[in-house]
Motif scaffolding. Sequence first.
Motif, short mmCIF file in Angstrom:
data_model
loop_
_atom_site.label_atom_id
_atom_site.label_comp_id
_atom_site.label_asym_id
_atom_site.label_seq_id
_atom_site.Cartn_x
_atom_site.Cartn_y
_atom_site.Cartn_z
N PHE A 140 1.27 -1.16 -0.39
CA PHE A 140 -0.32 0.26 0.38
C PHE A 140 1.09 1.42 0.48
N ILE A 141 -0.18 2.73 0.23
CA ILE A 141 0.77 3.44 -0.06
C ILE A 141 0.36 4.24 0.89
N ALA A 142 1.04 5.39 1.47
CA ALA A 142 1.11 5.51 2.77
C ALA A 142 -0.37 6.72 2.33
N PRO A 143 -1.12 7.27 3.27
CA PRO A 143 -2.60 7.91 3.01
C PRO A 143 -2.07 9.00 2.33
N TRP A 144 -1.44 9.90 2.97
CA TRP A 144 -0.70 11.41 2.76
C TRP A 144 0.48 11.42 1.15
N ASP A 145 0.46 10.04 0.95
CA ASP A 145 1.10 10.31 0.08
C ASP A 145 0.00 9.76 -1.04
N TRP A 146 -0.58 8.82 -0.77
CA TRP A 146 -1.93 8.51 -1.47
C TRP A 146 -3.03 10.16 -2.17
N ARG A 147 -3.10 10.79 -1.25
CA ARG A 147 -3.46 12.02 -1.30
C ARG A 147 -3.12 12.33 -2.35
N ALA A 148 -2.08 13.15 -2.58
CA ALA A 148 -0.93 13.46 -3.57
C ALA A 148 -0.40 12.95 -4.81
N ARG A 149 -0.60 11.42 -4.81
CA ARG A 149 -0.39 10.47 -5.96
C ARG A 149 0.57 11.12 -7.02
N ASN A 150 1.57 9.99 -5.87
CA ASN A 150 3.08 10.90 -6.59
C ASN A 150 4.06 9.67 -7.07
N LYS A 151 4.25 9.52 -8.81
CA LYS A 151 4.94 8.51 -8.64
C LYS A 151 6.05 8.38 -7.88
N LYS A 152 6.96 8.73 -7.42
CA LYS A 152 7.26 8.51 -6.62
C LYS A 152 7.23 7.69 -5.62
N THR A 153 6.53 7.93 -4.77
CA THR A 153 6.30 7.64 -3.22
C THR A 153 6.19 5.96 -3.29
N THR A 154 6.60 5.68 -2.02
CA THR A 154 6.83 4.35 -0.74
C THR A 154 6.44 3.66 -1.27
N ILE A 155 5.90 2.22 -1.68
CA ILE A 155 5.07 0.96 -1.11
C ILE A 155 5.81 0.41 -0.24
N LEU A 156 4.83 0.62 0.57
CA LEU A 156 4.40 0.27 2.23
C LEU A 156 4.34 -1.29 2.14
N GLY A 157 4.54 -2.47 2.65
CA GLY A 157 3.92 -3.36 2.92
C GLY A 157 4.72 -4.69 3.10
N ALA A 158 3.85 -5.89 3.53
CA ALA A 158 4.54 -6.70 3.89
C ALA A 158 4.80 -7.47 2.18
N ALA A 159 4.41 -7.52 1.13
CA ALA A 159 4.70 -8.42 0.21
C ALA A 159 5.53 -7.20 -0.83
N LYS A 160 6.01 -8.31 -1.38
CA LYS A 160 6.38 -7.79 -2.53
C LYS A 160 5.88 -7.04 -3.39
N PRO A 161 5.60 -6.50 -3.55
CA PRO A 161 4.44 -5.26 -4.86
C PRO A 161 4.94 -6.27 -6.42
N LEU A 169 -1.73 0.73 -6.39
CA LEU A 169 -1.70 1.86 -5.71
C LEU A 169 -2.08 2.90 -5.70
N LEU A 170 -1.87 3.67 -7.16
CA LEU A 170 -2.28 5.13 -7.39
C LEU A 170 -3.82 5.95 -7.88
N ALA A 171 -3.92 4.71 -8.26
CA ALA A 171 -5.32 4.46 -8.70
C ALA A 171 -6.87 4.65 -7.91
N SER A 172 -8.07 4.82 -7.59
CA SER A 172 -8.92 5.11 -6.86
C SER A 172 -10.16 4.00 -7.47
N ALA A 173 -10.63 3.70 -6.08
CA ALA A 173 -11.89 2.97 -6.24
C ALA A 173 -12.89 3.14 -6.62
N SER A 174 -12.88 4.70 -6.83
CA SER A 174 -13.82 5.63 -7.57
C SER A 174 -13.83 5.98 -9.32
N GLY A 175 -12.15 5.64 -9.13
CA GLY A 175 -12.58 5.80 -10.84
C GLY A 175 -11.15 4.89 -11.32
N SER A 176 -11.03 4.96 -12.17
CA SER A 176 -10.32 3.66 -13.18
C SER A 176 -8.85 3.77 -13.08
#
Length: 192
Positions: A140-161, A169-176
């Motif tokens: 996932f992307i940190a919520p504050w980074d997701w709101r900014a929608r920056n491609k250089k954002t760090t991906i967090l979590g346990a899984a290898k993305p 991850l930069l997409a919105s569930a309400s948009g494509s």
Amino acid sequence: LRRDAVEIAVAQAADITGVPKIREGDQVQIGNHRIRLVGVDAPAVDQLCLNTQGERWTCGAAARDELSKRFGSQSWTCQTRAVADRRGRTLARCEAGGEDVQKWLAANGWALAYPRSSRDYEADEKAAREAKAGMWQGAFIAPWDWRARNKKTTILGAAKPPENASTILLASASGSVAPSPDCTIKGNVNRS
């Protein structure tokens, strides 16, 4: 002088109590009080995460739903920390049934500690990360980074993305798709 006046107003503000309407993982409404849970940042309801198999899921909706399941029917007591943020919400620390709501969110991986407002929940976030709880199970992307929608954002979590994780991850569930990084966000839309 202004800061002193704000601190006095906060000290004089009564606790807000009642059964909340859960709006998002870190936003509730009690009566006519819109409250932002201070010290944590949960994903927006339309934020996407990836599970351990690399499949999309709406982690923001899950955070809201888990908060609602755990505390939604209980009466809350929220102590005001600031009279209002830029969106007119009261910033508060809340508890339900004697339990710190923000601590529960961070410890169960449904919100990240938000060091801009408090460092109180960093140990709880670390425990969730180590347990691969909530959002930490996948990517996932940190919520504050997701709101900014920056491609250089760090991906967090346990899984290898997967290779295309950033696009997903930069997409919105309400948009494509995510907005173009060339598009500058000019502001937030609200009732005022």
